[in-house]
Each structure stands twice: as structure tokens, then as C-alpha cells.
Motif scaffolding. Structure first.
Motif, mmCIF file in Angstrom:
data_model
loop_
_atom_site.group_PDB
_atom_site.id
_atom_site.type_symbol
_atom_site.label_atom_id
_atom_site.label_comp_id
_atom_site.label_asym_id
_atom_site.label_seq_id
_atom_site.Cartn_x
_atom_site.Cartn_y
_atom_site.Cartn_z
ATOM 1 N N SER A 90 1.012 -1.168 0.089
ATOM 2 C CA SER A 90 -0.054 0.059 0.072
ATOM 3 C C SER A 90 0.721 1.285 -0.014
ATOM 4 O O SER A 90 0.354 2.486 0.240
ATOM 5 N N PHE A 91 2.188 1.011 -0.352
ATOM 6 C CA PHE A 91 3.070 2.409 -0.137
ATOM 7 C C PHE A 91 2.728 3.508 -1.031
ATOM 8 O O PHE A 91 2.830 4.404 -0.444
ATOM 9 N N ALA A 92 2.511 3.061 -2.197
ATOM 10 C CA ALA A 92 2.083 4.107 -3.090
ATOM 11 C C ALA A 92 0.921 4.933 -2.795
ATOM 12 O O ALA A 92 0.925 6.362 -2.691
ATOM 13 N N ALA A 93 -0.204 4.334 -2.553
ATOM 14 C CA ALA A 93 -1.537 4.854 -2.211
ATOM 15 C C ALA A 93 -1.202 5.656 -0.910
ATOM 16 O O ALA A 93 -1.611 6.856 -0.440
ATOM 17 N N GLU A 94 -0.615 5.072 0.247
ATOM 18 C CA GLU A 94 -0.414 5.801 1.482
ATOM 19 C C GLU A 94 0.528 7.006 1.555
ATOM 20 O O GLU A 94 0.166 7.979 1.802
ATOM 21 N N ALA A 95 1.535 7.007 0.575
ATOM 22 C CA ALA A 95 2.310 8.064 0.357
ATOM 23 C C ALA A 95 1.593 9.341 -0.309
ATOM 24 O O ALA A 95 1.791 10.323 0.147
ATOM 25 N N ARG A 96 0.735 8.787 -1.205
ATOM 26 C CA ARG A 96 -0.181 9.969 -1.810
ATOM 27 C C ARG A 96 -1.081 10.501 -1.061
ATOM 28 O O ARG A 96 -1.441 11.539 -0.865
ATOM 29 N N ALA A 97 -1.725 9.662 -0.056
ATOM 30 C CA ALA A 97 -2.729 10.132 0.833
ATOM 31 C C ALA A 97 -1.837 11.048 1.866
ATOM 32 O O ALA A 97 -2.634 12.166 2.170
ATOM 33 N N ILE A 98 -0.789 10.644 2.117
ATOM 34 C CA ILE A 98 -0.122 11.593 3.187
ATOM 35 C C ILE A 98 0.256 13.139 2.666
ATOM 36 O O ILE A 98 0.163 14.119 3.090
ATOM 37 N N HIS A 99 0.726 12.814 1.323
ATOM 38 C CA HIS A 99 1.024 14.148 0.599
ATOM 39 C C HIS A 99 -0.115 14.842 0.517
ATOM 40 O O HIS A 99 -0.024 16.253 0.516
ATOM 41 N N GLU A 100 -1.268 14.319 0.249
ATOM 42 C CA GLU A 100 -2.379 15.137 -0.137
ATOM 43 C C GLU A 100 -3.158 15.610 1.087
ATOM 44 O O GLU A 100 -4.172 15.982 1.129
ATOM 45 N N GLY A 101 -2.656 15.289 2.258
ATOM 46 C CA GLY A 101 -3.323 15.479 3.621
ATOM 47 C C GLY A 101 -4.403 14.754 3.985
ATOM 48 O O GLY A 101 -5.298 15.018 4.909
ATOM 49 N N GLN A 102 -4.475 13.521 3.374
ATOM 50 C CA GLN A 102 -5.805 12.688 3.664
ATOM 51 C C GLN A 102 -5.439 11.510 4.663
ATOM 52 O O GLN A 102 -6.303 10.796 4.976
ATOM 53 N N ALA A 103 -4.062 11.665 4.980
ATOM 54 C CA ALA A 103 -3.666 10.410 6.254
ATOM 55 C C ALA A 103 -2.586 11.294 6.994
ATOM 56 O O ALA A 103 -2.170 12.210 6.475
ATOM 57 N N ALA A 104 -2.745 10.998 8.154
ATOM 58 C CA ALA A 104 -1.702 11.568 9.180
ATOM 59 C C ALA A 104 -0.242 11.453 8.396
ATOM 60 O O ALA A 104 0.154 10.420 7.993
ATOM 61 N N GLU A 105 0.332 12.747 8.752
ATOM 62 C CA GLU A 105 1.742 12.657 8.236
ATOM 63 C C GLU A 105 2.656 11.910 8.995
ATOM 64 O O GLU A 105 2.639 11.987 10.429
ATOM 65 N N ARG A 106 3.562 10.797 8.492
ATOM 66 C CA ARG A 106 4.404 10.298 9.525
ATOM 67 C C ARG A 106 5.230 9.321 8.319
ATOM 68 O O ARG A 106 5.098 9.321 7.124
ATOM 69 N N PRO A 107 6.389 8.986 8.734
ATOM 70 C CA PRO A 107 7.377 8.316 7.894
ATOM 71 C C PRO A 107 6.791 6.687 7.679
ATOM 72 O O PRO A 107 6.512 6.153 8.533
ATOM 73 N N ILE A 108 6.911 6.481 6.486
ATOM 74 C CA ILE A 108 6.589 5.239 6.016
ATOM 75 C C ILE A 108 7.474 4.561 5.424
ATOM 76 O O ILE A 108 8.374 5.219 4.466
ATOM 77 N N HIS A 109 7.482 3.106 5.182
ATOM 78 C CA HIS A 109 8.090 2.380 4.063
ATOM 79 C C HIS A 109 7.454 1.114 3.592
ATOM 80 O O HIS A 109 6.641 0.525 4.613
ATOM 81 N N GLY A 110 7.678 0.460 2.310
ATOM 82 C CA GLY A 110 6.920 -0.456 2.129
ATOM 83 C C GLY A 110 7.422 -0.813 0.573
ATOM 84 O O GLY A 110 8.344 -0.407 0.256
ATOM 85 N N GLU A 111 6.555 -1.451 -0.116
ATOM 86 C CA GLU A 111 6.872 -1.811 -1.626
ATOM 87 C C GLU A 111 6.197 -0.988 -2.485
ATOM 88 O O GLU A 111 5.021 -0.855 -2.215
ATOM 89 N N ALA A 112 6.673 -0.892 -3.657
ATOM 90 C CA ALA A 112 5.714 -0.222 -4.843
ATOM 91 C C ALA A 112 6.317 -0.879 -6.180
ATOM 92 O O ALA A 112 7.255 -1.239 -6.359
#
Length: 139
Positions: A90-112
Motif C-alpha cells: 500500500s506504499f504508493a497509495a499511502e504516500a499519496r494520501a499523506i502528501h495530499e493531507g488525507q492521512a496523518a503525516e508520518r514516515p513510512i516504508h513498503g513496496e511499490a
């Protein structure tokens, strides 16, 4: 367990432990055997001497870095795992959601997928590949 001396297409030498010869062949065919230095999946066995027991336990500790580069990578891995959330595929979707302010800002890692990571960069979302595979994915 069986240990193979391996070499990637770029000439990097490393060892790998496998359950069996068939296990190695299966993982290799699936692209799951990769170079520890560059990540290349173009890997093959190299010449090696057979292991002869000496009556004492001289098996190498596979959890201890063999050189300064492996130690630095292990330090980076620990830092990333301790200071960010693993979000898997879910990295790409989560990174986009964080960038757009739709998810809490935090450091993440995963696969894309490569195309998903490229799209994030094209859209101005800062991401970077890690020089190791996540332990969560590997387990």
C-alpha cells in the motif's frame, strides 16, 4: 541447509543458505535470490569447496555483518524499521494520501511497483528506494 557461493551479473560475490538444492532452484526461478550488494536477480552459483566438518561448531553467524558495508546497511535498516511504519504494497497509495493531507503525516516504508513509484515522483511526491528488502516482506 545448504550454502552456495553466489555471484551476480555485476561480479559481486556473496553466500546464500537454502533448505535444499531444489529450494534454491525454485527461489532463483521466482526471482527471489538477489545480490546482497546491488539487488540484481541475475545470480548464479560459483565454484566452491565442499564443507567438511571439523568436529567443532565453526558455522558462520549469518546475522552478523561480514564487512563495514553490511554493518552500515544493517544500521540503516534498523533505523528505518524503528522510525517508520511498514505499509507493505500500500506504499504508493499511502504516500499519496499523506502528501495530499488525507492521512496523518508520518514516515513510512513498503513496496511499490516501479510504475507507481515513478508516478509519485512525477507528481512531486518525494520517495526513494531503500538499499535492502524489508524484513516484513521477507518473512
Amino acid at each position: 541447509m545448504i550454502r552456495y557461493a553466489l555471484r551476480c551479473e555485476k561480479g559481486h560475490d556473496f553466500d546464500g543458505w537454502f533448505r535444499s538444492s531444489d529450494g534454491f532452484d525454485t527461489l532463483l526461478a521466482a526471482g527471489q535470490v538477489t545480490c546482497t550488494q546491488c539487488g540484481s536477480a541475475q545470480v548464479g552459483k560459483t565454484l566452491m569447496a565442499p564443507r567438511v566438518a571439523h568436529g567443532r561448531d565453526d558455522t558462520p553467524d549469518l546475522h552478523r555483518p561480514r564487512n563495514a558495508q553490511e554493518a552500515a546497511l544493517e544500521k540503516l535498516r534498523r533505523h528505518v524499521e524503528e522510525n517508520s511504519d511498514y505499509v507493505g504494497m500500500s506504499f504508493a497509495a499511502e504516500a499519496r494520501a499523506i502528501h495530499e493531507g488525507q492521512a496523518a503525516e508520518r514516515p513510512i516504508h513498503g513496496e511499490a511497483k516501479l510504475e507507481d513509484a515513478r508516478k509519485l515522483l512525477e507528481d512531486g511526491i518525494p520517495v526513494a528506494p531503500l538499499p535492502f528488502r524489508s524484513r516484513q516482506r521477507a518473512n
